[in-house]
Design a protein around this motif. Structure first.
Motif, PDB file in Angstrom:
ATOM      1  N   VAL A  30     -21.816 133.999  27.821  1.00 53.04           N
ATOM      2  CA  VAL A  30     -21.581 132.608  28.174  1.00 53.04           C
ATOM      3  C   VAL A  30     -22.815 131.793  27.805  1.00 53.04           C
ATOM      4  N   THR A  31     -22.592 130.627  27.224  1.00 48.89           N
ATOM      5  CA  THR A  31     -23.687 129.727  26.891  1.00 48.89           C
ATOM      6  C   THR A  31     -24.160 128.999  28.151  1.00 48.89           C
ATOM      7  N   ARG A  32     -25.447 128.834  28.272  1.00 53.85           N
ATOM      8  CA  ARG A  32     -25.995 128.113  29.420  1.00 53.85           C
ATOM      9  C   ARG A  32     -25.366 126.725  29.482  1.00 53.85           C
ATOM     10  N   PRO A  33     -24.864 126.322  30.667  1.00 52.46           N
ATOM     11  CA  PRO A  33     -24.203 125.015  30.775  1.00 52.46           C
ATOM     12  C   PRO A  33     -25.115 123.874  30.331  1.00 52.46           C
ATOM     13  N   ALA A  34     -24.538 122.925  29.644  1.00 52.14           N
ATOM     14  CA  ALA A  34     -25.306 121.785  29.155  1.00 52.14           C
ATOM     15  C   ALA A  34     -25.919 121.010  30.322  1.00 52.14           C
ATOM     16  N   SER A  42     -15.776 123.997  44.652  1.00 54.34           N
ATOM     17  CA  SER A  42     -16.598 123.773  43.459  1.00 54.34           C
ATOM     18  C   SER A  42     -15.787 124.051  42.196  1.00 54.34           C
ATOM     19  N   ALA A  43     -16.079 123.300  41.165  1.00 56.14           N
ATOM     20  CA  ALA A  43     -15.420 123.511  39.882  1.00 56.14           C
ATOM     21  C   ALA A  43     -15.905 124.817  39.261  1.00 56.14           C
ATOM     22  N   ALA A  77     -16.999 124.291  33.807  1.00 53.74           N
ATOM     23  CA  ALA A  77     -16.523 122.907  33.893  1.00 53.74           C
ATOM     24  C   ALA A  77     -17.503 121.987  34.609  1.00 53.74           C
ATOM     25  N   GLN A  78     -18.573 122.533  35.150  1.00 54.56           N
ATOM     26  CA  GLN A  78     -19.533 121.718  35.894  1.00 54.56           C
ATOM     27  C   GLN A  78     -20.474 120.991  34.939  1.00 54.56           C
ATOM     28  N   GLU A  79     -20.775 119.751  35.264  1.00 49.54           N
ATOM     29  CA  GLU A  79     -21.709 118.954  34.470  1.00 49.54           C
ATOM     30  C   GLU A  79     -23.095 119.027  35.086  1.00 49.54           C
ATOM     31  N   SER A  80     -24.064 119.423  34.290  1.00 49.29           N
ATOM     32  CA  SER A  80     -25.468 119.514  34.716  1.00 49.29           C
ATOM     33  C   SER A  80     -25.610 120.249  36.044  1.00 49.29           C
TER      34      SER A  80
END
Length: 297
Positions: free
Chosen positions: A208-212, A175-176, A180-183
């Motif tokens: 850390v900001t919640r991933p987009a 896993s990335a 770096a993970q998208e959604s």
């Protein structure tokens, strides 16, 4: 009986709880060994005592009224308490019998993988596992030993610290990194009874900001979240003591460098109000040694 206490007919309470659970007077009667008319009479007696209807009849059976729904939740809880108290009094006290209480996550991810070793190392053991996440209502007469995560050190018990907990996002191998993970799918559980830290706690601590585009999957059980992460479905928060086997085997890997280190601990607990029998001492020593072996590994 306390002076002035107004108790409903106790037999009727059992019938009421059974009927509400079964959704039918006839099914309740079959479970309790009563006729449908006997069930109906007991319900009528209880309704007269309370002064309110408890069921609405439908072609399929019965459903609780608003009053009945509220009442059955309390009655069920109290009947469970009576059953638990009775079971505690009748609890195992044989020379090789022991009751261990623990949470569902600990049972699934720490105890279960070690049962074979426990069987081999403690001869003639007879084990009862009391699995509950409602530790606040667990009575000391329900167990000989208990293993729980607590944010504060428990009082009034013999306490042995098993592990300092660390929490890190984990996912399947390859896993990335989380950032770096998208959604990404953020796997978690949703249960206010348990003292779990959640994604909000970790993100705040890690700054850390919640991933987009992140999506939340609340699976209701920690083992499900761990297995879903191992299968590549998403990312979950890994409690290091509970997922140590998965990390050692490579089924899960950290996907961020930040480890949240809360003040809570995993503890081994023993009631102080009774003598520690030999089997209790043996199993207690075994659990402590097994936990120490995990840290060495």
């Amino acid at each position: 009986m306390a002076k002035g206490r107004q108790l409903p007919p106790l037999d009727a309470l059992v019938v009421f709880e059974t009927a509400a659970r079964a959704g039918s007077f006839s099914r309740a009667g079959a479970e309790l060994g009563l006729t449908q008319s006997a069930v109906s009479r007991q319900i009528g007696k209880l309704e007269s005592f309370i002064g309110s209807k408890l069921f609405t009849r439908t072609p399929q059976g019965v459903i609780p009224t608003v009053t009945g729904e509220t009442y059955v939740q309390e009655v069920s809880r109290l009947l469970d308490g009576v059953a638990g108290a009775t079971e505690g009094i009748r609890a195992w006290r044989g020379p090789r019998q022991i009751t261990i209480a623990c949470s569902r996550g600990i049972a699934d991810l720490w105890v279960l993988p070690r049962l074979a070793a426990l069987k081999a190392d403690v001869p003639d053991l007879e084990l009862r596992l009391r699995v509950t996440d409602d530790v606040a209502h667990l009575r000391t007469d329900e167990y000989d030993l208990a293993i729980f995560y607590r944010r504060e050190r428990p009082a009034g018990l013999a306490v042995t610290e098993l592990a300092v907990e660390e929490i890190v996002p984990v996912a399947s191998p390859g896993s990335a990194p989380l950032e770096a993970q998208e959604s990404p799918i953020l796997l978690s559980i949703d249960d206010p009874v348990r003292e779990w830290f959640g994604w909000g706690d970790w993100l705040t601590d890690a700054a850390v900001t919640r991933p987009a585009g992140a999506r939340d999957w609340k699976l209701g059980d920690y083992r499900l979240a761990v297995e879903a992460a191992a299968q590549g479905i998403g990312v979950t928060l890994g409690w290091s003591w509970l997922v140590a086997d998965h990390l050692r085997s490579g089924r899960l890997v950290p996907v961020h460098k930040h480890w949240l280190r809360p003040s809570g601990r995993f503890y081994l607990l023993r009631p102080l109000d009774r003598h520690a029998r030999r089997i209790v001492r043996e199993v207690s020593e075994w659990i402590v040694a097994a936990s120490e072996a995990d840290r060495v590994c």
